[in-house]
Structures are given as C-alpha cells and as structure tokens.
Scaffold this active site. Structure first.
Site, PDB file in Angstrom:
ATOM      1  N   GLY A 244      34.289  34.819  87.342  1.00 21.94           N
ATOM      2  CA  GLY A 244      35.583  35.056  86.709  1.00 21.94           C
ATOM      3  C   GLY A 244      36.229  36.411  86.866  1.00 21.94           C
ATOM      4  N   GLU A 279      27.781  34.125  88.531  1.00 18.88           N
ATOM      5  CA  GLU A 279      28.378  33.217  89.522  1.00 18.88           C
ATOM      6  C   GLU A 279      29.716  33.748  90.046  1.00 18.88           C
ATOM      7  OE1 GLU A 279      28.896  29.593  87.310  1.00 18.88           O
ATOM      8  OE2 GLU A 279      26.757  29.164  87.216  1.00 18.88           O
ATOM      9  N   PRO A 280      29.746  34.933  90.613  1.00 16.87           N
ATOM     10  CA  PRO A 280      31.037  35.450  91.092  1.00 16.87           C
ATOM     11  C   PRO A 280      31.497  34.736  92.361  1.00 16.87           C
ATOM     12  CG  PRO A 280      29.279  36.955  91.710  1.00 16.87           C
ATOM     13  CD  PRO A 280      28.638  35.858  90.908  1.00 16.87           C
ATOM     14  N   GLY A 281      32.762  34.452  92.434  1.00 16.64           N
ATOM     15  CA  GLY A 281      33.328  33.845  93.636  1.00 16.64           C
ATOM     16  C   GLY A 281      34.428  34.750  94.159  1.00 16.64           C
ATOM     17  N   ARG A 318      47.952  28.580  96.618  1.00 21.66           N
ATOM     18  CA  ARG A 318      48.026  29.301  95.347  1.00 21.66           C
ATOM     19  C   ARG A 318      49.448  29.664  94.897  1.00 21.66           C
ATOM     20  NH1 ARG A 318      45.985  33.434  94.028  1.00 21.66           N
ATOM     21  NH2 ARG A 318      44.962  32.758  92.149  1.00 21.66           N
ATOM     22  N   TYR A 322      50.171  27.765  91.436  1.00 18.02           N
ATOM     23  CA  TYR A 322      50.018  28.642  90.251  1.00 18.02           C
ATOM     24  C   TYR A 322      51.140  29.666  90.168  1.00 18.02           C
ATOM     25  CZ  TYR A 322      45.103  27.270  91.135  1.00 18.02           C
ATOM     26  OH  TYR A 322      43.934  26.602  91.404  1.00 18.02           O
ATOM     27  N   CYS A 347      57.492  20.168 104.287  1.00 17.22           N
ATOM     28  CA  CYS A 347      58.708  19.571 103.726  1.00 17.22           C
ATOM     29  C   CYS A 347      58.643  19.462 102.208  1.00 17.22           C
ATOM     30  CB  CYS A 347      58.946  18.213 104.365  1.00 17.22           C
ATOM     31  SG  CYS A 347      59.264  18.423 106.111  1.00 17.22           S
ATOM     32  N   GLU A 348      58.605  20.584 101.560  1.00 21.07           N
ATOM     33  CA  GLU A 348      58.593  20.666 100.098  1.00 21.07           C
ATOM     34  C   GLU A 348      59.308  21.956  99.712  1.00 21.07           C
ATOM     35  OE1 GLU A 348      56.575  18.869  97.685  1.00 21.07           O
ATOM     36  OE2 GLU A 348      55.322  17.716  99.064  1.00 21.07           O
ATOM     37  N   TYR A 376      39.678  30.921  97.484  1.00 21.07           N
ATOM     38  CA  TYR A 376      40.566  29.815  97.129  1.00 21.07           C
ATOM     39  C   TYR A 376      41.773  29.721  98.072  1.00 21.07           C
ATOM     40  CZ  TYR A 376      37.577  30.276  93.077  1.00 21.07           C
ATOM     41  OH  TYR A 376      36.476  30.396  92.276  1.00 21.07           O
TER      42      TYR A 376
HETATM   43  N1  LLP Z   1      31.384  29.251  87.953  1.00 18.04           N
HETATM   44  C1  LLP Z   1      32.073  28.165  87.552  1.00 18.04           C
HETATM   45  C2  LLP Z   1      31.396  27.170  86.723  1.00 18.04           C
HETATM   46  C3  LLP Z   1      33.409  28.012  87.926  1.00 18.04           C
HETATM   47  O1  LLP Z   1      34.084  26.953  87.519  1.00 18.04           O
HETATM   48  C4  LLP Z   1      34.039  28.996  88.736  1.00 18.04           C
HETATM   49  C5  LLP Z   1      35.431  28.844  89.155  1.00 18.04           C
HETATM   50  C6  LLP Z   1      33.265  30.100  89.139  1.00 18.04           C
HETATM   51  C7  LLP Z   1      31.945  30.202  88.726  1.00 18.04           C
HETATM   52  C8  LLP Z   1      33.820  31.188  90.011  1.00 18.04           C
HETATM   53  O2  LLP Z   1      34.848  31.886  89.394  1.00 18.04           O
HETATM   54  P1  LLP Z   1      35.487  33.180  90.106  1.00 18.04           P
HETATM   55  O3  LLP Z   1      34.428  34.269  90.071  1.00 18.04           O
HETATM   56  O4  LLP Z   1      35.846  32.820  91.479  1.00 18.04           O
HETATM   57  O5  LLP Z   1      36.654  33.512  89.268  1.00 18.04           O
HETATM   58  N2  LLP Z   1      41.646  27.768  92.382  1.00 18.04           N
HETATM   59  C9  LLP Z   1      41.803  28.802  91.380  1.00 18.04           C
HETATM   60  C10 LLP Z   1      40.486  29.258  90.828  1.00 18.04           C
HETATM   61  C11 LLP Z   1      39.650  28.153  90.228  1.00 18.04           C
HETATM   62  C12 LLP Z   1      38.340  28.636  89.696  1.00 18.04           C
HETATM   63  C13 LLP Z   1      37.477  27.505  89.305  1.00 18.04           C
HETATM   64  N3  LLP Z   1      36.179  27.866  88.842  1.00 18.04           N
HETATM   65  C14 LLP Z   1      42.600  29.935  91.999  1.00 18.04           C
HETATM   66  O6  LLP Z   1      42.966  29.851  93.162  1.00 18.04           O
HETATM   67  O7  LLP Z   1      42.909  30.919  91.315  1.00 18.04           O
END
Ligand code: LLP
Length: 424
Positions: A244, A279-281, A318, A322, A347-348, A376
């Site tokens: 997050g 769980e960083p993404g 995105r 969003y 075409c949107e 993402y």
């Molecule tokens: N763990 C869980 C259970 C999650 O659902 C997520 C993201 C993460 C970890 C990773 O979160 P992060 O560190 O990346 O913030 N498509 C959206 C973001 C959706 C995130 C969904 N869950 C966007 O483009 O902003």
C-alpha cells in the site's frame, strides 16, 4: 535545461534516458509504444525496504499484480523476496520465475477450487483466507490431497487509508477480509478443521497511501486481536500487513519511505514476537517504469489542443478509470509549451492520458514518456480495439533487453482461430 524526473530517468545531452540508455535509442530499435523499467530503481527500492526492516525477522512478498512480468519476478526472486499472489496464473508465473512456495502468500476473495488445489499442491506459506466458506472448501481440498493448508485470516480492521475509494480495501463496507470483530469466531472455526494449520494474520488497508498513520491504527487493532487469540489458545507465527505504500506521480509528491513505515511498525511488531510479512507492489516497481509513446497527430480545435499518441487506455488504464495523474515529459524537450489533452487512439472519450496539461509543444513523430507507470500499467493492459499490447524493456546501466515481445496480429487471433474450422 529540463529538470530531471529522477535518478533513473534523467536528461543526458538534452535527451531523456533510462539509466544510461537514451529512450530514443530503444524506440529506434523496437518501435513504440513500450514500457521501460530501470533495474537499478527496483534494486535500490528493495534495498531500502530490507534496510528499513532489518531490525526484525521480515519476509517481503512482492505483490505480483503490480507487475507480473517474468523477468521482473526473476529480479525480485534473486533478491530473496517472496510473492503475494491473487490467482493461479500469478502462482504459475511466480513459480516459473523460481520463487519458492515457502515464500508465497495467496489473497483474494474469489479463489476457485482449481486455484485452491493448485496452491495446496504447491504447499505455499499461507492462504490469506477471506471467508469462513473459503476455510470449509480449503479444508476439503487439502484433505483430498492429504495435506495441511497453512492459513492466515485476512481481517478487515475498518480504517480509512485516505486514498482513492476504488483502492481502499480495509473499510467495513468493502468486500475484502473478515470483519475484525468476527475474526475470533473464524479462527476458532479454522482451529476445528483437520486439514488447516493456522500460521498467521493478514490485513491490507489500501493502496497509494501517502500518510502512514492509518497503518498504525490498523496494526494496533490487529495486534490487539492477536492477544485475544492467544487467550483462546490460538498462537500465530506471523503478521502480514499487506502493501500500500504510495509513490510519486506528480513532481511535487512526497510519498512516505519504507523507513517511515518501519519506524511505526517495527516497534509494535517487535513486541509481539511475530515474524513480519510485507506485500509491497507499487512502491517497489511503480517509479521504476515509464510508458514511452510517439505522437501520431496534433489537432487544434477551437476549444482544445489535442496531442494524439500511439498508446492509450488499452496500455495504461489508470488515467481513464481512476482519473489518475501520470506526469508526462518530452523525450527531447522543446522551448515552447502548450496546454493540451494527451489522448490515445481508442474509440472512447475516456481514452486520455492527461487532460488540460501543460506540456512541450510536441509534433508528429516526437517521443514522450508517461512516468511512474511501472505498477498497474502493463499488468492492467488489454487488447481493446484489437491493439497489440506494448512491449516491455528492462534497462541495466547502458544495456537494455526486451522482456516482453510486442504482440503480433496472429498472436491476437490464436485463441479464436480454431473455431473458424467448424461451422458457427
Ligand atoms: N496485498 C494485497 C492483498 C493487495 O490487494 C494489494 C493491492 C497489494 C498487496 C499491493 O498493494 P500496493 O503495495 O501495490 O499498493 N490498480 C490500482 C491498484 C490496486 C491495488 C490492489 N491491491 C491502481 O492502479 O492504482
């Protein structure tokens, strides 16, 4: 002289480069559009996380959904990270990249029987279970395989992460997790199941979080629950606090650093004696990537100036879904600036990358880079309007490698072709 976006994307000889590779060089060789990632940016972020959390036993499980490219997963694996997955497909890719199942955690409200069985067979570290019904089904599936499924329950701590409503996940009204006040009951139920082994607790409050205080609130609630569970004779070995952490999308953004997160979390978790799972993404890969595109046409209407480029919502969704801001910069800066809508070929009307944006006066053939697109971006792309997805490139110092080839038309029709042989 144009100001540099970051250490990894900077102007060299008045031209935007990723590390030491000019983006125009990549465009010349492989065409546009393409995603480009800086390997050094990813490695530096991983290092930052590791250092910030070095005081306690921590497992970093990269959130695969942010960017599941196999080569990215391989970089992550080589750094010793695990994976957070949300589907059988992500499990397949994580395993293909060599990530050990002992470092894989699996969340998601809708895991299919096939997916549960697959992960049971792989003996992953933990299923982050989101309902009692899932526990029942998982218990049955594990039993059939004569295995024990390790679980953490995903609790919903009901805190507001103060981010976009679509990416807030820890609120009571959200579909995710089990409400914190019902969690004890769920744990007792899990304990009664023969093929389930309780190992942890999980929460994830949302994404693109720019202020770490909601984490404190959530973790305090979760640790309070851990104490109550102890009194019920339920002992855990880890706490998984999800991902997050936000990143910089606008030049002026100042997102929290892994260290800021560690400063509030480490003391709390250290006291509990639990192992920590993160769980960083986005924060690992987001700023490491950009989407590079070329101007096809410009159009000066009475109301607006349009810059029409060769990528759109099919490659980067995105902004459209969003209303997300991505900073856009010219690969070769120009003196003159304009205010324009930067739009794609789809075409949107919602197919835009930026609206009313001040930008260099770009013309047909000019290249531009859409920044902070590493997370993402490619992972949410589609073939809408039968457009081949952008290819992906990994830069390492002064070399680059295509890590996802550009799709061609034959690839796009493959799953449908067979049906043409018979009658419709
Ligand atoms: N763990 C869980 C259970 C999650 O659902 C997520 C993201 C993460 C970890 C990773 O979160 P992060 O560190 O990346 O913030 N498509 C959206 C973001 C959706 C995130 C969904 N869950 C966007 O483009 O902003």
């Amino acid at each position: 002289m144009e100001s540099n976006w970051s250490k990894y994307f900077s102007y060299k000889h008045n031209e935007l480069s990723c590390e030491n590779v000019p983006l125009s060089k990549i465009a010349e060789e492989i065409g546009t559009p393409f995603y480009v990632y800086s390997k050094k940016a990813i490695l530096d972020k991983i290092k930052e996380y590791k250092e910030a959390f070095s005081d306690i036993d921590t497992l970093i499980c990269y959130a695969t959904k942010a960017n599941p490219n196999l080569s990215i997963l391989k970089v992550v694996k080589e750094e010793g990270l695990g994976a957070d997955i949300v589907s059988g497909g992500e499990l397949f890719k994580a395993r293909k990249a060599g990530i050990s199942p002992k470092k894989i955690v699996y969340a998601g409200v809708g895991k299919t029987d096939f997916e549960l069985d697959y992960a049971v067979r792989e003996e992953i570290l933990a299923f982050n279970v989101e309902s009692k019904e899932e526990l029942t089904v998982l218990n049955e599936i594990a039993g059939k395989r004569k295995k024990k499924a390790r679980i953490a329950i995903r609790v919903n701590p009901d805190v507001d992460p103060k981010t976009h409503p679509y990416i807030s996940t820890g609120l009571k009204k959200s579909k995710f997790g089990i409400d914190i006040d019902e969690a004890i009951d769920a744990y007792k139920f899990a304990k009664s199941l023969e093929n389930i082994e309780i190992v942890g607790i999980h929460c994830h409050i949302g994404s693109q979080i720019m202020d770490v205080s909601p984490y404190k609130e959530a973790i305090e609630k979760v640790l309070n629950l851990v104490e109550k569970l102890k009194k019920e004779g339920i002992e855990l070995s880890h706490i998984d606090i999800g991902g997050g952490l936000g990143i910089r999308y606008r030049p002026e953004d100042t997102p929290p650093k892994p260290k800021d997160l560690a400063d509030i979390i480490v003391p709390l978790v250290k006291n509990s004696g639990l192992k920590l799972v993160l769980e960083p993404g986005r924060s690992l890969i987001g700023e490491a990537g950009a989407l590079v595109s070329k101007v096809l046409f410009t159009k000066n209407k009475k109301e607006k100036h349009f810059i029409i480029i060769d990528t759109g919502m099919n490659d980067l969704m995105r902004p459209s879904i969003y209303n997300a801001y991505h900073h856009i910069i010219a690969v070769k800066p120009k003196e003159k600036k304009v205010v324009a809508d930067i739009v794609g070929p789809i075409c949107e009307t919602g197919d835009f990358l930026a609206l009313d944006r001040e930008i260099d006066d770009l013309k047909r053939g000019d290249l531009l880079a859409i920044m902070s697109a590493g997370a993402y971006g490619a992972s949410m792309s589609s073939n809408y309007n039968v457009r081949p997805r952008a290819c992906e490139v990994l830069v390492d110092n002064d070399t680059f490698k295509v890590i996802r080839e550009r799709e061609d038309y034959n690839y796009l029709i493959k799953p449908e072709e067979k049906a043409l042989e018979g009658e419709v």
